[in-house]
Design a protein around this motif. Structure first.
Motif, mmCIF file in Angstrom:
data_model
loop_
_atom_site.group_PDB
_atom_site.id
_atom_site.type_symbol
_atom_site.label_atom_id
_atom_site.label_comp_id
_atom_site.label_asym_id
_atom_site.label_seq_id
_atom_site.Cartn_x
_atom_site.Cartn_y
_atom_site.Cartn_z
ATOM 1 N N THR A 18 0.836 -1.188 0.000
ATOM 2 C CA THR A 18 0.000 0.000 0.000
ATOM 3 C C THR A 18 0.875 1.244 0.000
ATOM 4 O O THR A 18 1.822 1.338 0.787
ATOM 5 N N THR A 20 0.601 5.802 -1.239
ATOM 6 C CA THR A 20 -0.349 6.848 -1.621
ATOM 7 C C THR A 20 -0.370 6.981 -3.145
ATOM 8 O O THR A 20 0.586 6.596 -3.827
ATOM 9 N N HIS A 68 -6.023 -1.370 -6.409
ATOM 10 C CA HIS A 68 -7.258 -0.808 -5.879
ATOM 11 C C HIS A 68 -6.990 0.608 -5.390
ATOM 12 O O HIS A 68 -6.009 0.853 -4.692
ATOM 13 N N PHE A 69 -7.870 1.547 -5.752
ATOM 14 C CA PHE A 69 -7.734 2.950 -5.366
ATOM 15 C C PHE A 69 -8.816 3.309 -4.353
ATOM 16 O O PHE A 69 -9.962 2.914 -4.506
ATOM 17 N N GLU A 70 -8.430 4.079 -3.330
ATOM 18 C CA GLU A 70 -9.377 4.604 -2.349
ATOM 19 C C GLU A 70 -9.109 6.085 -2.168
ATOM 20 O O GLU A 70 -7.957 6.512 -2.113
ATOM 21 N N GLN A 71 -10.158 6.885 -2.045
ATOM 22 C CA GLN A 71 -10.033 8.321 -1.818
ATOM 23 C C GLN A 71 -9.396 8.581 -0.459
ATOM 24 O O GLN A 71 -9.602 7.809 0.475
ATOM 25 N N GLY A 72 -8.638 9.671 -0.368
ATOM 26 C CA GLY A 72 -8.039 10.032 0.905
ATOM 27 C C GLY A 72 -6.923 11.040 0.742
ATOM 28 O O GLY A 72 -6.655 11.507 -0.360
ATOM 29 N N GLY A 76 -5.018 9.818 -2.073
ATOM 30 C CA GLY A 76 -5.717 8.570 -1.800
ATOM 31 C C GLY A 76 -4.735 7.436 -1.557
ATOM 32 O O GLY A 76 -3.520 7.616 -1.583
ATOM 33 N N ILE A 77 -5.275 6.276 -1.324
ATOM 34 C CA ILE A 77 -4.479 5.085 -1.026
ATOM 35 C C ILE A 77 -4.562 4.127 -2.214
ATOM 36 O O ILE A 77 -5.624 3.933 -2.789
ATOM 37 N N VAL A 78 -3.439 3.546 -2.542
ATOM 38 C CA VAL A 78 -3.375 2.557 -3.620
ATOM 39 C C VAL A 78 -2.877 1.252 -3.010
ATOM 40 O O VAL A 78 -1.826 1.223 -2.372
ATOM 41 N N THR A 79 -3.636 0.179 -3.192
ATOM 42 C CA THR A 79 -3.237 -1.132 -2.698
ATOM 43 C C THR A 79 -3.014 -2.055 -3.890
ATOM 44 O O THR A 79 -3.872 -2.154 -4.776
#
Length: 95
Positions: A18, A20, A68-72, A76-79
């Motif tokens: 993980t 950013t 996988h991308f998540e807002q933040g 955001g966060i990239v896993t």
């Protein structure tokens, strides 16, 4: 069935990582010209699939692969489920 799963895991780098989104873009921006095509050729992937790995959104020509991308904060966060492309990019930057 279990034997098939074990063989599949040996082929794919299954270590999740993980970072950013901003860190991912920094890696992409440091890649030498033509790196996306080189990675795609070595892994027998469409070049747009490699671009999508680094945040591109062309799913008509490319696919999504283990990311996988998540807002933040920090974009955001990239896993990553599979870090093969990321590992190749980091190796290209170092050389």
């Amino acid at each position: 069935m279990i034997l098939i799963v074990i063989l599949t895991l040996k082929v794919i780098n299954t270590v999740a990582k993980t970072i950013t989104f901003n860190e991912l873009r920094k890696i992409k921006d440091q890649l030498p010209s033509g790196s996306m095509r080189q990675i795609a050729d070595k892994l027998n992937l469409n070049e747009e699939t490699v671009r999508n790995y680094f945040g591109g959104r062309n799913f008509d020509k490319g696919q999504s692969v283990g990311i996988h991308f998540e807002q933040g904060p920090g974009g955001g966060i990239v896993t990553f489920d599979d870090t093969t492309i990321l590992d190749m990019a980091e190796t290209m930057i170092k050389s």
